[in-house]
Enzyme design. Structure first.
Site, PDB file in Angstrom:
ATOM      1  CG  HIS A 141      -1.868   1.099   1.307  1.00 51.17           C
ATOM      2  ND1 HIS A 141      -3.199   0.979   0.967  1.00 51.17           N
ATOM      3  CD2 HIS A 141      -1.707   2.399   1.692  1.00 51.17           C
ATOM      4  CE1 HIS A 141      -3.804   2.144   1.135  1.00 51.17           C
ATOM      5  NE2 HIS A 141      -2.923   3.023   1.581  1.00 51.17           N
ATOM      6  CD  GLU A 142       1.593   3.630   3.655  1.00 53.78           C
ATOM      7  OE1 GLU A 142       1.865   4.722   3.107  1.00 53.78           O
ATOM      8  OE2 GLU A 142       0.511   3.429   4.233  1.00 53.78           O
ATOM      9  CG  HIS A 185       0.053   6.073  -0.653  1.00 53.32           C
ATOM     10  ND1 HIS A 185      -1.032   6.662  -1.258  1.00 53.32           N
ATOM     11  CD2 HIS A 185      -0.425   5.391   0.414  1.00 53.32           C
ATOM     12  CE1 HIS A 185      -2.131   6.336  -0.586  1.00 53.32           C
ATOM     13  NE2 HIS A 185      -1.788   5.563   0.421  1.00 53.32           N
ATOM     14  CG  ASP A 224      -5.125   6.391   1.559  1.00 48.15           C
ATOM     15  OD1 ASP A 224      -4.579   7.260   2.263  1.00 48.15           O
ATOM     16  OD2 ASP A 224      -4.666   5.249   1.395  1.00 48.15           O
TER      17      ASP A 224
END
Length: 354
Positions: free
Chosen positions: A119-120, A123, A195
């Site tokens: 996930h990170e 980003h 988010d």
């Protein structure tokens, strides 16, 4: 002094009474640096501590937040049995002020750690691949407060205006984590809730307040009170537009979000190897700075180059430097590791908490 002028009785605001309203804005970067120097008096800082960098990494902080940051940095140094406050102490203090306390007992399961890393990484890579996005400062999968991981972006300069390109890239970065989950796992998760909430708020303002939707046109329906405390509307107050207009606003906001997700998903599919490498790196190291994200992209670029050393093109699977929007500076222009501290979103800007 009150923080909610709209809560005052109108009789109190008649001429000759309490009719003057003074708004005290949050300090800018130069003012934050001066405030930090005041609160750092009497504390011993390491020679490599640059309060100007700390000020740059704390947009949106009030004077009280900055005082808390310096005090937390001193506490971190004492806990480590050191007499000097080092940059890492202030970095950790900043994360605590923004995100909350990091609990050692809040450990993630191995599969959860991998999911957070993916996930990170989404980003971070989308931020690095978008032309107008703020540079990535730090990526971590260490849980803090209510967040499981954070991607921090450090603005190159303190902004007062936001272009349509910047806001569009911001939406893509916000949805980059969910897009990475879709690319790697084939499904989303509850980790993207924050988010999605932030991205929906930005998209709605783009349509409703900023006139950035062709369907609504150059019309602004801002409903915020003129207060520095946010955009809360008075309960029961009528909307300045019809239900039909509200339906169009909702449809346009949803369109912007779908386009941002498709764009982020396309970028991550094109750079799947970089996504896998960065997520694996995060699982092992837990925290990396912005230079590690650029290194992963550079390594992928080198692998895509033809064997004869020529310039890669689309036919050879190369990464066009300009048309792709990738911002990979030369070695001498890499961001200093000391700058690896952020802020959203944001608060249009900021970190991207899960």
């Amino acid at each position: 002094m009150v923080n909610w002028p709209e809560a005052l009785d109108p009789a109190l605001l008649r001429p000759g009474r309490f009719d003057r309203q003074v708004t005290v804005p949050l300090p800018n970067q130069a003012e934050r640096a001066a405030i930090l120097r005041v609160h750092a008096r009497g504390k011993t800082l390491a020679p490599d501590v640059d309060l100007d960098i700390v000020a740059r990494a704390t947009p949106g902080f009030s004077g009280a937040d900055l005082a808390n940051l310096v005090n937390e940095g001193a506490i971190n140094a004492v806990r480590a049995d050191r007499t000097l406050i080092e940059p890492d102490d202030l970095d950790a203090a900043r994360d605590r002020v923004l995100l909350g306390r990091r609990e050692a007992s809040n450990a993630l399961l191995p599969e959860e750690r991998h999911a957070v890393a993916v996930h990170e990484s989404g980003h971070a890579l989308v931020a690095a691949l978008c032309e107008h996005a703020d540079p990535v400062a730090k990526v971590t999968v260490l849980p803090s407060g209510m967040t499981l991981g954070v991607t921090e972006q450090l603005p190159e300069a303190e902004r007062h205006l936001y272009s349509e390109g910047y806001l569009t890239d911001l939406l893509a970065v916000r949805l980059g984590g969910r897009a990475a989950e879709l690319v790697v796992f084939g499904e989303g998760s509850s980790g993207a809730a924050n988010d999605l909430s932030g991205a929906t708020h930005i998209a709605t303002r783009m349509v409703r307040d900023f006139g950035l939707s062709p369907a609504v046109g150059p019309v602004g329906y801002a409903t915020a009170h003129p207060s520095q405390l946010g955009e809360t509307t008075e309960e029961g107050a009528p909307q300045p537009y019809s239900q039909q207009t509200q339906r169009i606003i909702d449809q346009e906001a949803a369109r912007l979000l779908r386009e941002a997700e498709e764009r982020a998903t396309g970028l991550l599919r094109d750079h799947r190897r970089a996504l896998d490498r960065l997520s694996d790196l995060l699982v092992v190291r837990e925290t990396v700075d912005g230079s590690a994200v650029l290194d992963v992209l550079r390594e992928e670029q080198r692998e895509r180059r033809p064997a004869d050393g020529g310039t890669p093109g689309p036919a050879s699977g190369g990464l066009p430097r300009v048309s792709s929007g990738i911002r990979v500076p030369d070695e001498e222009h890499r961001p200093d590791a000391a700058h690896a501290a952020d802020r959203e979103e944001s608060a249009a800007a900021g970190g991207e908490p899960r």
